[in-house]
Design a protein around this motif. Structure first.
Motif, short mmCIF file in Angstrom:
data_model
loop_
_atom_site.label_atom_id
_atom_site.label_comp_id
_atom_site.label_asym_id
_atom_site.label_seq_id
_atom_site.Cartn_x
_atom_site.Cartn_y
_atom_site.Cartn_z
N LEU A 1 0.83 -1.20 0.00
CA LEU A 1 0.00 0.00 0.00
C LEU A 1 0.87 1.25 0.00
O LEU A 1 0.56 2.25 -0.68
CB LEU A 1 -0.93 -0.01 1.20
CG LEU A 1 -2.06 -1.05 1.18
CD1 LEU A 1 -2.83 -1.03 2.49
CD2 LEU A 1 -2.99 -0.82 0.01
N ALA A 2 1.96 1.23 0.76
CA ALA A 2 2.88 2.37 0.75
C ALA A 2 3.54 2.52 -0.62
O ALA A 2 3.77 3.65 -1.08
CB ALA A 2 3.94 2.19 1.83
N ALA A 3 3.82 1.39 -1.28
CA ALA A 3 4.42 1.45 -2.61
C ALA A 3 3.47 2.10 -3.61
O ALA A 3 3.88 2.91 -4.45
CB ALA A 3 4.81 0.05 -3.07
N SER A 4 2.19 1.76 -3.54
CA SER A 4 1.22 2.38 -4.44
C SER A 4 1.10 3.87 -4.16
O SER A 4 0.88 4.66 -5.08
CB SER A 4 -0.14 1.69 -4.29
OG SER A 4 -0.68 1.90 -3.00
N ARG A 5 1.25 4.26 -2.90
CA ARG A 5 1.24 5.70 -2.56
C ARG A 5 2.47 6.38 -3.14
O ARG A 5 2.39 7.51 -3.64
CB ARG A 5 1.21 5.86 -1.04
CG ARG A 5 1.30 7.29 -0.55
CD ARG A 5 0.04 8.06 -0.90
NE ARG A 5 0.11 9.41 -0.37
CZ ARG A 5 0.69 10.42 -0.96
NH1 ARG A 5 1.31 10.23 -2.13
NH2 ARG A 5 0.68 11.64 -0.42
N ALA A 6 3.60 5.72 -3.12
CA ALA A 6 4.82 6.31 -3.67
C ALA A 6 4.75 6.43 -5.18
O ALA A 6 5.21 7.43 -5.76
CB ALA A 6 6.03 5.45 -3.27
N MET B 1 -3.86 6.09 -17.37
CA MET B 1 -4.54 4.79 -17.40
C MET B 1 -3.57 3.67 -17.05
O MET B 1 -3.91 2.76 -16.28
CB MET B 1 -5.13 4.55 -18.79
CG MET B 1 -6.04 3.34 -18.87
SD MET B 1 -7.53 3.58 -17.88
CE MET B 1 -8.07 1.89 -17.65
N THR B 2 -2.36 3.72 -17.57
CA THR B 2 -1.37 2.69 -17.26
C THR B 2 -1.00 2.71 -15.79
O THR B 2 -0.91 1.66 -15.13
CB THR B 2 -0.12 2.89 -18.12
OG1 THR B 2 -0.49 2.98 -19.50
CG2 THR B 2 0.85 1.74 -17.94
N LEU B 3 -0.80 3.91 -15.25
CA LEU B 3 -0.46 4.02 -13.83
C LEU B 3 -1.62 3.58 -12.95
O LEU B 3 -1.42 2.97 -11.90
CB LEU B 3 -0.08 5.47 -13.52
CG LEU B 3 0.59 5.71 -12.16
CD1 LEU B 3 1.93 5.00 -12.11
CD2 LEU B 3 0.77 7.20 -11.92
N PHE B 4 -2.84 3.88 -13.39
CA PHE B 4 -4.02 3.45 -12.63
C PHE B 4 -4.08 1.93 -12.54
O PHE B 4 -4.37 1.37 -11.48
CB PHE B 4 -5.28 4.00 -13.31
CG PHE B 4 -6.56 3.49 -12.73
CD1 PHE B 4 -7.08 4.03 -11.57
CD2 PHE B 4 -7.26 2.46 -13.35
CE1 PHE B 4 -8.26 3.57 -11.03
CE2 PHE B 4 -8.45 1.99 -12.82
CZ PHE B 4 -8.95 2.54 -11.66
N THR C 1 -1.24 0.67 -10.05
CA THR C 1 -1.55 0.91 -8.64
C THR C 1 -2.76 0.09 -8.20
O THR C 1 -2.83 -0.37 -7.06
CB THR C 1 -1.81 2.39 -8.39
OG1 THR C 1 -2.83 2.86 -9.29
CG2 THR C 1 -0.55 3.19 -8.61
N LEU C 2 -3.73 -0.09 -9.08
CA LEU C 2 -4.89 -0.92 -8.74
C LEU C 2 -4.47 -2.35 -8.47
O LEU C 2 -4.94 -2.98 -7.50
CB LEU C 2 -5.92 -0.87 -9.88
CG LEU C 2 -7.18 -1.72 -9.68
CD1 LEU C 2 -7.98 -1.21 -8.48
CD2 LEU C 2 -8.04 -1.70 -10.94
N CYS C 3 -3.59 -2.88 -9.29
CA CYS C 3 -3.11 -4.25 -9.07
C CYS C 3 -2.36 -4.37 -7.75
O CYS C 3 -2.54 -5.35 -7.01
CB CYS C 3 -2.22 -4.68 -10.23
SG CYS C 3 -3.08 -4.87 -11.81
N LEU C 4 -1.54 -3.35 -7.43
CA LEU C 4 -0.82 -3.38 -6.16
C LEU C 4 -1.79 -3.33 -4.98
O LEU C 4 -1.63 -4.07 -4.00
CB LEU C 4 0.15 -2.21 -6.09
CG LEU C 4 1.47 -2.35 -6.86
CD1 LEU C 4 2.27 -1.06 -6.79
CD2 LEU C 4 2.29 -3.52 -6.32
N ASN C 5 -2.79 -2.48 -5.05
CA ASN C 5 -3.75 -2.37 -3.95
C ASN C 5 -4.57 -3.64 -3.78
O ASN C 5 -4.81 -4.10 -2.66
CB ASN C 5 -4.68 -1.18 -4.19
CG ASN C 5 -3.99 0.15 -4.03
OD1 ASN C 5 -3.00 0.25 -3.32
ND2 ASN C 5 -4.50 1.17 -4.68
#
Length: 490
Positions: A405-410, A465-468, A471-475
């Motif tokens: 979760l912290a990685a997706s925030r970063a 869209m790519t970044l979304f 981060t969605l996969c990480l979350n």
């Protein structure tokens, strides 16, 4: 604001009158009422508030769209040939219309004189500048006519909006009062109404997410219609050109995602040990008095705006690293020539992420059952051995989830990167070189004077869209780990 105030005042009056009417129908004996007396007042207040608020929200959304469509008819097809031109023209027109309202409010020009105002005989730009309204270019007669029409339609719409909202509120008041008596099932109606409101709130949240995703998808499709997808996903050069040549731009995604991941990894190298060790200390070693002071102070870091972290990286951390790793630094090496570098942004971002890792890890460690600790102590293990061999393995899935979760925030951070890492898209492994990230380039591509429908501008939606998706996969992966293994220790 006047309309909202009148509706709220009517709700308060309706609450009191609804309660009194219910008691009056029961001859003052509350035992004869079907529901508690407060429910009758709440029913009247909700009958006033919900329909009028719904109409107000719909009107506020629809009125600007209809007015923009109406004033757009004043412009020629040549002026509205491109979406960006239409948007800029309407924005200028609305800015002029708002400025004219300020001019009228300050008494510089009467409302009647606005109708006869001529852009050729009057410098409208200077007139608006006198009241602090800045216009980017000279105001043409066409823009001034559109602003006049916009003001007229807005005033008419605001007037009828107030009338319609108040009329609907009064209708709800009358309807609710007519139904109010001792046999009316007010509690059932109020609870059903509250349930509908809660469902509506959840629906708005879901529809907002859907709207964000759809807006990204449609604009991303338009981008890939104008730019090859293979060149975007596998390109190693990021050199957009806003000269109008279009195809001359290199819009490779790899340097941006590399910089994003590289800086995120540096931030996690800083945040994970500090956050995890602080969580272990606060949950296992610190006294209640120390914990009551240290934990809130640690979590203050999460409330600092990211722009402040960016300034800290630019003004403090960057020069400090240059003095240490630059020419003539502490170590006698010349690895770092400037303060903007990947290690600068990564270090400061790691400091920002410390409370995320610490708070989540602290909650997860405290969730480990005390029986596991007691069993370890009963077998003769020391406190450090218990933490290392029992508590951390039990809490490890949750800690991994907190780190993800912290990685997706970063990955989604922008301001620290803009100020601390520079703007160079690079595939370098050197952390002392300037790099940039996907989010920083989204900001840079959507600002400036480029045409909105050009590939150089629309690439921002493909990046988003790519970044979304990343981060969605990480979350999702983080939540899956936390939920799956938390059940074993509840």
């Amino acid at each position: 604001m006047l309309t909202i105030g009148l509706v709220l005042a009517l709700c308060a009056i309706g609450y009191m009158m609804g309660t009194r009417r219910a008691l009056s129908s029961a001859s003052g004996d509350q035992r004869l009422l079907h529901s508690l007396k407060g429910y009758y007042g709440q029913n009247v207040a909700l009958s006033i508030l919900v329909p009028s608020a719904t109409l107000l929200v719909v009107w506020l959304i629809a009125q600007p769209l209809l007015i923009n469509q109406s004033v757009a008819s004043l412009f020629s097809d040549q002026d509205l040939a491109e979406g960006a031109s239409s948007s800029l023209i309407i924005q200028d027109m609305r800015r002029v219309a708002n400025g004219l309202d300020v001019v009228v409010d300050q008494g510089l020009v009467s409302d009647d004189a606005i109708a006869s105002l001529d852009a050729e005989s009057t410098n409208v730009r200077e007139l608006l500048a006198d009241v602090g309204v800045a216009v980017g270019s000279d105001v043409t007669q066409q823009t001034l006519d559109g602003a006049k029409r916009y003001r007229s339609l807005s005033k008419t719409g605001n007037f009828w909006r107030g009338i319609a909202v108040l009329a609907l509120a009064l209708a709800g008041f009358v309807f609710a009062m007519q139904r109010t008596d001792k046999n009316f099932r007010a509690r059932n109606v109020v609870e059903r109404g509250v349930l509908i409101l809660l469902f509506g709130a959840a629906t708005v949240a879901v529809l907002t997410t859907v709207g964000i995703v759809l807006s990204l998808i449609f604009n991303t499709i338009n981008f890939f219609d104008a730019f090859p997808a293979a060149d975007f996903f596998f390109g190693t050069r990021w050199e957009p050109s806003f000269s109008g040549r279009g195809g001359a731009s290199d819009l490779g995604f790899l340097p941006l995602i590399w910089g994003t991941m590289y800086i995120s990894i540096i931030s996690l190298i800083v945040a994970v040990p500090l956050g995890l060790f602080s969580a272990i200390y606060l949950s296992e070693y610190a006294s209640d008095r120390v914990r009551a002071v240290a934990k809130p102070m640690l979590e203050i870091l999460a409330g600092i705006p990211t722009i402040v972290y960016g300034l800290f990286a630019l003004l403090t951390v960057g020069p400090l690293l240059v003095s240490a790793f630059g020419n003539g630094g502490f170590f006698g090496v010349n690895w770092m020539s400037g303060g903007t570098a990947a290690i600068t942004a990564g270090s400061v971002m790691g400091i920002m992420l410390i409370p995320f890792v610490s708070s989540l890890s602290d909650d997860i460690i405290n969730a480990v059952p005390q029986a596991m600790r007691d069993g370890s102590y009963g077998l003769g293990a020391t406190q450090s051995e218990t933490i290392r061999q029992v508590i951390l393995p039990a809490a490890l899935p949750g800690i991994v989830g907190a780190i993800l979760l912290a990685a997706s925030r970063a990955i989604g951070e922008t301001m620290i990167v803009v100020l601390g890492a520079g703007a160079a898209a690079s595939l370098s492994l050197n952390p002392f070189e300037a790099m940039t990230t996907v989010t920083a380039k989204i900001v840079s591509q959507l600002t400036g004077d480029g045409e909105f429908n050009s590939p150089e501008t629309m690439v921002a939606f493909a990046l988003g869209m790519t970044l979304f998706i990343i981060t969605l996969c990480l979350n999702v992966f983080a939540l899956y780990i936390v939920r799956k293994y938390r059940e074993q220790y509840d």
